[in-house]
Design an enzyme around this catalytic site. Structure first.
Site, PDB file in Angstrom:
ATOM      1  N   SER A 112       0.822  -1.209   0.000  1.00 11.16           N
ATOM      2  CA  SER A 112       0.000   0.000   0.000  1.00 11.16           C
ATOM      3  C   SER A 112       0.854   1.257   0.000  1.00 11.16           C
ATOM      4  CB  SER A 112      -0.914   0.029   1.217  1.00 11.16           C
ATOM      5  OG  SER A 112      -1.692  -1.145   1.298  1.00 11.16           O
TER       6      SER A 112
HETATM    7  N1  SAH Z   1      -1.499  -3.828   3.226  1.00 10.71           N
HETATM    8  C1  SAH Z   1      -0.587  -4.516   2.345  1.00 10.71           C
HETATM    9  C2  SAH Z   1      -0.976  -4.420   0.914  1.00 10.71           C
HETATM   10  C3  SAH Z   1      -2.178  -5.071   0.609  1.00 10.71           C
HETATM   11  S1  SAH Z   1      -2.538  -5.375  -1.086  1.00 10.71           S
HETATM   12  C4  SAH Z   1       0.815  -3.968   2.458  1.00 10.71           C
HETATM   13  O1  SAH Z   1       1.021  -2.986   3.159  1.00 10.71           O
HETATM   14  O2  SAH Z   1       1.691  -4.547   1.828  1.00 10.71           O
HETATM   15  C5  SAH Z   1      -3.966  -6.329  -0.697  1.00 10.71           C
HETATM   16  C6  SAH Z   1      -3.692  -7.727  -0.273  1.00 10.71           C
HETATM   17  O3  SAH Z   1      -4.953  -8.332   0.001  1.00 10.71           O
HETATM   18  C7  SAH Z   1      -3.050  -8.594  -1.345  1.00 10.71           C
HETATM   19  O4  SAH Z   1      -1.872  -9.149  -0.863  1.00 10.71           O
HETATM   20  C8  SAH Z   1      -4.113  -9.656  -1.644  1.00 10.71           C
HETATM   21  O5  SAH Z   1      -3.574 -10.920  -1.968  1.00 10.71           O
HETATM   22  C9  SAH Z   1      -4.878  -9.682  -0.343  1.00 10.71           C
HETATM   23  N2  SAH Z   1      -6.234 -10.227  -0.392  1.00 10.71           N
HETATM   24  C10 SAH Z   1      -7.189 -10.067  -1.335  1.00 10.71           C
HETATM   25  N3  SAH Z   1      -8.309 -10.730  -0.986  1.00 10.71           N
HETATM   26  C11 SAH Z   1      -8.061 -11.322   0.219  1.00 10.71           C
HETATM   27  C12 SAH Z   1      -8.822 -12.153   1.108  1.00 10.71           C
HETATM   28  N4  SAH Z   1     -10.089 -12.510   0.851  1.00 10.71           N
HETATM   29  N5  SAH Z   1      -8.236 -12.565   2.237  1.00 10.71           N
HETATM   30  C13 SAH Z   1      -6.963 -12.215   2.550  1.00 10.71           C
HETATM   31  N6  SAH Z   1      -6.185 -11.459   1.745  1.00 10.71           N
HETATM   32  C14 SAH Z   1      -6.735 -11.011   0.594  1.00 10.71           C
END
Ligand code: SAH
Length: 209
Positions: A52
């Protein structure tokens, strides 16, 4: 980064600024992107996902109004960066990631940096983490079609949930829901954002990758 991208764009909470200053973002990004670690943008972390944008992490963390000792759920661990920031603001953080390889590497980095109050699980976070519920705050780091009922159920009275809600492609609306002591939910719209999709039972059905 803090002065320009966060304070300059309205992040005021001193505890959030302090947490952002202390988490080394370069450790959470791939080697090839390290030079860009303190620019204010998302960066690729593998599996088609991104770490993010710092401003977004700060904004969402501020909106969660965390107090020391709060139990926090994060959905979408990704690199583990935002979980580390939450770990500095709350008591215990429970974070769920659907890609096993990302969950594994986030867990390793968080352990190496000593965030032993942050717990990573591989699974579908759209269903929350019922074994550790209820939570005082829930941050969803991926955009879904609606706030999952399971997440509402796992929020304490007085708790806050922040999540991007909208279509899988394009922009979403960042919403904050509060659970009143009576159990009722109220909703505020915080602004327009762009997140990768929440893929799961209470998210979108198909990976868009
Ligand atoms: N907050 C993270 C970035 C998140 S990107 C950071 O700082 O790096 C969003 C993430 O959500 C991705 O890695 C994706 O694989 C995950 N994601 C999407 N759907 C999801 C679900 N149902 N359960 C868990 N993770 C999920």
């Amino acid at each position: 980064m803090l002065r320009r991208h966060l304070a300059g764009r309205g992040v005021r909470d001193e505890r959030v600024m302090d947490a952002m200053a202390k988490v080394p973002r370069e450790v959470f990004v791939p080697q090839s992107c390290r030079r860009l670690a303190y620019s204010d943008g998302p960066l690729p972390i593998g599996m088609g996902q991104t770490i993010s944008q710092p401003y977004m992490v700060a904004w969402m963390a501020e909106a969660l109004e965390l107090a020391p000792g709060d139990r926090v759920l994060e959905v979408g661990t990704g690199s583990g960066y935002s979980a580390a920031v939450l770990g500095r603001l709350g008591g215990a953080v429970y974070t769920v990631e659907r890609h096993a390889s990302l969950a594994r590497s986030a867990r390793a980095v968080l352990m190496r940096l000593g965030y032993d109050n942050v717990h990573v699980r591989h699974g579908d976070g759209s269903l929350g983490w019922p074994e550790h519920a209820p939570f005082d705050a829930i941050m969803v780091s991926a955009g879904g079609p609606r706030v999952p009922a399971a997440l509402r159920d796992q929020l304490n009275p007085g708790g806050r949930l922040v999540m991007p809600v909208g279509p899988a492609v394009g922009s979403q609306l960042l919403v904050r829901e509060r659970r009143a002591p009576t159990g009722d939910f109220s909703r505020e719209e915080l602004g327009s954002v762009r997140f990768v999709p929440l893929v799961g039972e209470e998210g979108f059905q198909q990976p868009v990758e």
